[in-house]
Design an enzyme around this catalytic site. Structure first.
Site, PDB file in Angstrom:
ATOM      1  N   SER A  43      12.708 -15.513 -44.036  1.00  0.00           N
ATOM      2  CA  SER A  43      12.363 -16.059 -45.347  1.00  0.00           C
ATOM      3  C   SER A  43      12.392 -17.584 -45.403  1.00  0.00           C
ATOM      4  O   SER A  43      11.859 -18.177 -46.335  1.00  0.00           O
ATOM      5  CB  SER A  43      13.310 -15.500 -46.421  1.00  0.00           C
ATOM      6  OG  SER A  43      14.626 -15.994 -46.239  1.00  0.00           O
ATOM      7  N   LYS A 120      18.812 -20.019 -48.964  1.00  0.00           N
ATOM      8  CA  LYS A 120      17.538 -20.444 -49.534  1.00  0.00           C
ATOM      9  C   LYS A 120      17.614 -21.947 -49.795  1.00  0.00           C
ATOM     10  O   LYS A 120      18.638 -22.586 -49.596  1.00  0.00           O
ATOM     11  CB  LYS A 120      17.243 -19.716 -50.852  1.00  0.00           C
ATOM     12  CG  LYS A 120      17.267 -18.196 -50.780  1.00  0.00           C
ATOM     13  CD  LYS A 120      16.090 -17.608 -50.038  1.00  0.00           C
ATOM     14  CE  LYS A 120      16.177 -16.083 -49.987  1.00  0.00           C
ATOM     15  NZ  LYS A 120      15.122 -15.488 -49.146  1.00  0.00           N
TER      16      LYS A 120
END
Length: 279
Positions: A43, A120
């Protein structure tokens, strides 16, 4: 004979003490200073690759219940959550010696629902209005600067211990083929620049406006079309807004990297990523 047995027993006791002390020291170090983190998914490509190993700086944002270690070993039936140890610190969305993250930080945090560790990039700060339009990030109704940065290429094959196959913009691609994604350099309002990848136009490229609540942050993966992040509510298997107290720390540098299913497979080590600075 008795003396030998006594000496042997004393040696075992000293060994146990040494192990206990070592575990206590490691626990304190992991809780207060640095937490190891192994990248399990794609990701955050191409900033972070599957198999990158890094240490998360826990001093960056101060301390909360999330700073306590958790241990999840489903094969052995072990699931010790940070709240099981430091739950008494949970609930006020505050931190000890707290420091707020900056836009563009690569942060590790605890998922608001599952409690699992995620990594993230910090995109939205409290009070920000975040929206995606045609794949372009908008912050407070203004599009961020995006410039083409070539093509990201990787081998289309299972990656990491979970044997995840990459999604490709030029797909479908057979095993062993070249998997391509368009790469762009995105510059945030505070001047932080980083690469992002594009695979296709999909629902997460066109969203409604998200207004970040006070004491929360909006997180996104750099591999925009292959990231479960704040664009999806946590109740719907996404991440949603991340509370301040759920932050664990900031990632600054890759220490070690392996392209194989195990870090022990030395022939799969990525020598060019050792000690690479993240941006």
């Amino acid at each position: 004979m008795a003396k030998k047995e006594e000496k042997s027993g004393g040696g075992i006791l000293e060994t146990i003490k040494t192990i206990v002390y070592a575990l206590l020291i490691a626990g304190v170090f992991r809780t207060l200073f640095f937490q190891p983190f192994w990248i399990p998914s794609g990701s955050m490509k191409d900033t972070l690759l599957i198999g990158d190993f890094l240490f998360v700086n826990k001093m960056s944002y101060g301390y909360s219940y999330a700073s306590c270690p958790s241990l999840y070993l489903p094969s052995f039936g072990i699931d010790i959550d940070a709240r099981d140890i430091c739950g008494f610190l949970d609930g006020d969305n505050a931190r000890l010696f707290g420091s707020e993250p900056e836009r563009g930080d690569i942060a590790v945090f605890r998922h608001p629902i599952t409690g699992r560790d995620f990594i993230k990039r910090v995109i939205g700060l409290p009070g920000d209005r975040i929206q995606m339009k045609q794949g372009v990030l908008h912050i407070n109704d203004e599009p961020v600067q995006v410039e083409p940065a070539g093509t990201f290429e990787e081998v289309a094959e299972p990656q990491g211990p979970q044997r995840l196959r990459p999604r490709c913009e030029n797909g479908p691609v057979g095993t062993g083929g070249t998997c391509e994604k368009s790469r762009f350099t995105e510059t945030l309002p505070n001047g932080v620049s980083h690469n992002i990848l594009n695979i296709t136009m999909q629902g997460s490229d066109n969203t409604s406006v998200y207004t970040v609540p006070e004491g929360h942050y909006f997180m996104m993966g750099d591999n925009r079309d292959n990231s479960s992040d704040s664009r999806v509510p946590s109740a719907a298997n996404g991440v949603g807004f991340v509370p301040y107290e759920n932050l664990i720390g900031r990632a600054n540098r890759v220490i070690f990297s392996s392209a194989g299913s195990s870090m022990l497979f030395f022939w799969t080590w990525r020598g060019d990523r050792f000690f690479e600075k993240l941006q």
